[in-house]
Scaffold this active site. Structure first.
Site, PDB file in Angstrom:
ATOM      1  N   ASN B 253       0.813  -1.217   0.000  1.00 20.29           N
ATOM      2  CA  ASN B 253       0.000   0.000   0.000  1.00 20.29           C
ATOM      3  C   ASN B 253       0.844   1.263   0.000  1.00 20.29           C
ATOM      4  O   ASN B 253       0.321   2.358   0.176  1.00 20.29           O
ATOM      5  CB  ASN B 253      -0.934   0.011   1.226  1.00 20.29           C
ATOM      6  CG  ASN B 253      -2.113  -0.918   1.025  1.00 20.29           C
ATOM      7  OD1 ASN B 253      -2.392  -1.354  -0.093  1.00 20.29           O
ATOM      8  ND2 ASN B 253      -2.817  -1.217   2.106  1.00 20.29           N
ATOM      9  N   HIS B 255       2.718   2.320   2.195  1.00 20.13           N
ATOM     10  CA  HIS B 255       2.749   2.903   3.534  1.00 20.13           C
ATOM     11  C   HIS B 255       3.737   2.114   4.380  1.00 20.13           C
ATOM     12  O   HIS B 255       4.023   0.950   4.089  1.00 20.13           O
ATOM     13  CB  HIS B 255       1.377   2.790   4.218  1.00 20.13           C
ATOM     14  CG  HIS B 255       0.273   3.366   3.415  1.00 20.13           C
ATOM     15  ND1 HIS B 255      -1.019   2.948   3.516  1.00 20.13           N
ATOM     16  CD2 HIS B 255       0.285   4.340   2.484  1.00 20.13           C
ATOM     17  CE1 HIS B 255      -1.762   3.640   2.678  1.00 20.13           C
ATOM     18  NE2 HIS B 255      -0.999   4.494   2.044  1.00 20.13           N
ATOM     19  N   CYS B 290       1.690   6.495   8.080  1.00 18.45           N
ATOM     20  CA  CYS B 290       3.010   7.088   7.930  1.00 18.45           C
ATOM     21  C   CYS B 290       3.520   6.704   6.535  1.00 18.45           C
ATOM     22  O   CYS B 290       3.445   5.538   6.135  1.00 18.45           O
ATOM     23  CB  CYS B 290       3.883   6.511   9.037  1.00 18.45           C
ATOM     24  SG  CYS B 290       5.552   7.076   9.058  1.00 18.45           S
TER      25      CYS B 290
END
Lengths: 349, 349
Positions: B253, B255, B290
């Site tokens: 993803n 991330h 994040c």
């Protein structure tokens, strides 16, 4: 290549260096599993064929249990790995660290399976008695294709002599379903005294333990003898300072594991390269070890193309340097990058 | 607990939230694999017994292939993991990240095995159509004992309803040889729209896909409802700034994978704690995701004992905060530490 000073460590290994006599079965003596010249010949054929096996079913000795097994009187260790989701990255591919972790695991399992794992991280019983450990001095990996989640890969590994006191360990990674070779790697090892951190000659007792496991075959990756450059702040394109080991970067020897260095090297590769390309190969020369309290700098220079040229479809080569903040070199390296395959080829998750 | 704002993500999961009707087999409809009240009862017995199984042989449904299998009509997924050398740390034990990686792998394999893995990282086909992803909001792990290299552990996992739109996923890790429970974990999940990053209600079509896989059982780890403190530079014992994701920290993803946060948390635990103690448990509340360009601060306070008191044999508790350098909270956490076992108990490498 290796100074008699504190140096790189940590990928511990299965067998060991030998003098020229190790290549001559008749001269071997005192080994745990007796050397047979017939089996050596078949190992040679197996090994030499390994990197060339493409498009055919893998070796019939493939490990079906996932726990690994030796073939050819212990000369070759084969283990299947089911690539796990957490071993893949943003592009769905297994990372280079994952492949190098498989190398460490098969090396250790090889030593263990032939009954030579002493009470240390890869040391044989005779090495352990003498406080000797294996340290890697060079690692070359060529990746033709990365496996993805749920692929099963077969990793084959074996050792060979390298000079009077050194050892080479090779690996071939195949898609276990198709037999296609995905990755080849070759590495060099020497022995170090654990306390003094000085290079050690191979004791006869250690040679007797392990010398007979050497195969007489050329490396699966031809040695890259091109000199690696020594980067400085002036000629590097990217510099990261203040890198410190995480607790989880340490291994049983309380040192940063050599695979972890790759993470620091990749941290310093310009993002446009990471986003548009995949790592086709890596050469690492290890010079010095790194401890929990080390503070590290990572320098990269893009040598084949300017960073501004990354939109093109060409290959890119980078030079790397990891050094202690105080100056001494930890690792020199080279990475080769090729354009990424299309998404449909890359990921099946 | 979860604001309708960008938030934590990434441990993607097998099944999904349900309203209260999911607990009543008779009300379920339209599922791929029909729910059977008899099988639910046996699952309940299995699940409730799971954390109590100590000193007995593990469940007879144990996965012998290492690839995992479902039992009880797909309600429970069991997979064996052979702990690899590179998954252990300086003390020879598997790391907490390794255990959490096993959790991710079994969750994804559970979804895949029951035929519900859409073209995303854990999303079902109906979720994928609607651009919905799973995000973890809470994770609690209790470690009674860590496995070491070459141990084989059996991981069992299942899902349960959690409120109207949420889901709980539990795991039990056992020594596959003795059946002794090593680790238990429980986690909470919600659905997020991939583009807007807003919380989403569970669409009926998704509920029909997955609701029938919920078991009606209490969590294997009682929910820790103690409030986690919000640390600042003033009340933290340790602060690390300028932490940035490595390329290899990202998952499909794009991330930072939620397991990677644990590394940042442990980086900020005082070294005397890491050297003398082992992690007995961790609670993580995820608030915000994040990305690759995030810059992160990690704060720790030692709450049960002063840092100067670490030579004692007592337990230590730490509070943690990960936040973006610009302020917003990424994760709040608590870790519990107990004195390390003796070396002879710890490592067999």
């Amino acid at each position: 290549m290796v100074a008699a000073a504190p140096m790189s460590t940590l990928l511990l290994i299965a067998s060991s260096a030998s003098d020229a006599s190790a290549k001559t079965p008749g001269k071997l003596q005192g080994r745990t599993i007796m050397f047979k010249s017939n089996s050596l010949h078949s190992v040679e054929r197996f090994v030499r064929a390994s990197p060339k096996v493409n498009g055919t079913k893998p070796d019939m000795h493939a490990d079906l249990s996932g726990l690994g097994k030796t073939v050819q009187d212990g000369m070759i260790f084969c283990q299947n790995f089911n690539v796990r989701s957490y071993e893949t990255g943003a592009d769905g591919n297994a990372s280079i660290e994952t492949l190098m972790n498989y190398f460490q695991e098969t090396a250790l399992c090889h030593v263990k399976t032939v009954g030579l794992l002493g009470d240390g991280f890869g040391s044989t019983p005779e090495m352990y008695k003498r406080n000797l450990i294996w340290v890697v001095t060079k690692m070359q990996v060529i990746v033709d294709r990365y496996p993805t989640w749920d692929d099963v890969v077969q990793v084959d590994t074996w050792v060979a002599a390298s000079g009077k006191n050194g050892m080479r360990r090779d690996w071939v990674v195949r898609d276990s379903n198709t037999g296609v070779t995905l990755t080849r790697a070759s590495s060099q090892w020497v022995m170090l005294h654990k306390e003094t951190r000085k290079l050690a000659k191979m004791p006869d007792e250690v040679r007797e333990e392990i010398g007979g496991y050497f195969v007489d075959s050329p490396p699966v990756v031809d040695e890259d003898s091109r000199k690696l450059s020594e980067l400085t702040d002036d000629n590097a394109d990217n510099v990261r300072t203040g890198l410190t080991p995480r607790w989880s970067d340490l291994d049983l020897n309380q040192h940063v594991n050599n695979v972890k260095y790759v993470g620091w090297i990749l941290e310093c590769v310009p993002l446009p390269i990471l986003e548009t390309r995949e790592l086709a190969g890596i050469t690492l020369e290890y010079r010095r070890e790194c401890m929990m309290d080390s503070v590290v700098r990572s320098l990269t220079s893009v040598v084949s193309n300017g960073v501004g040229d990354l939109a093109s479809s060409g290959k890119v080569e980078c030079q790397h340097l990891l050094q202690l903040q105080t100056g001494p070199v930890i690792v020199k390296g080279r990475t080769d990058w090729r354009p990424k395959k299309s998404n449909s080829e890359v990921s099946k998750i």
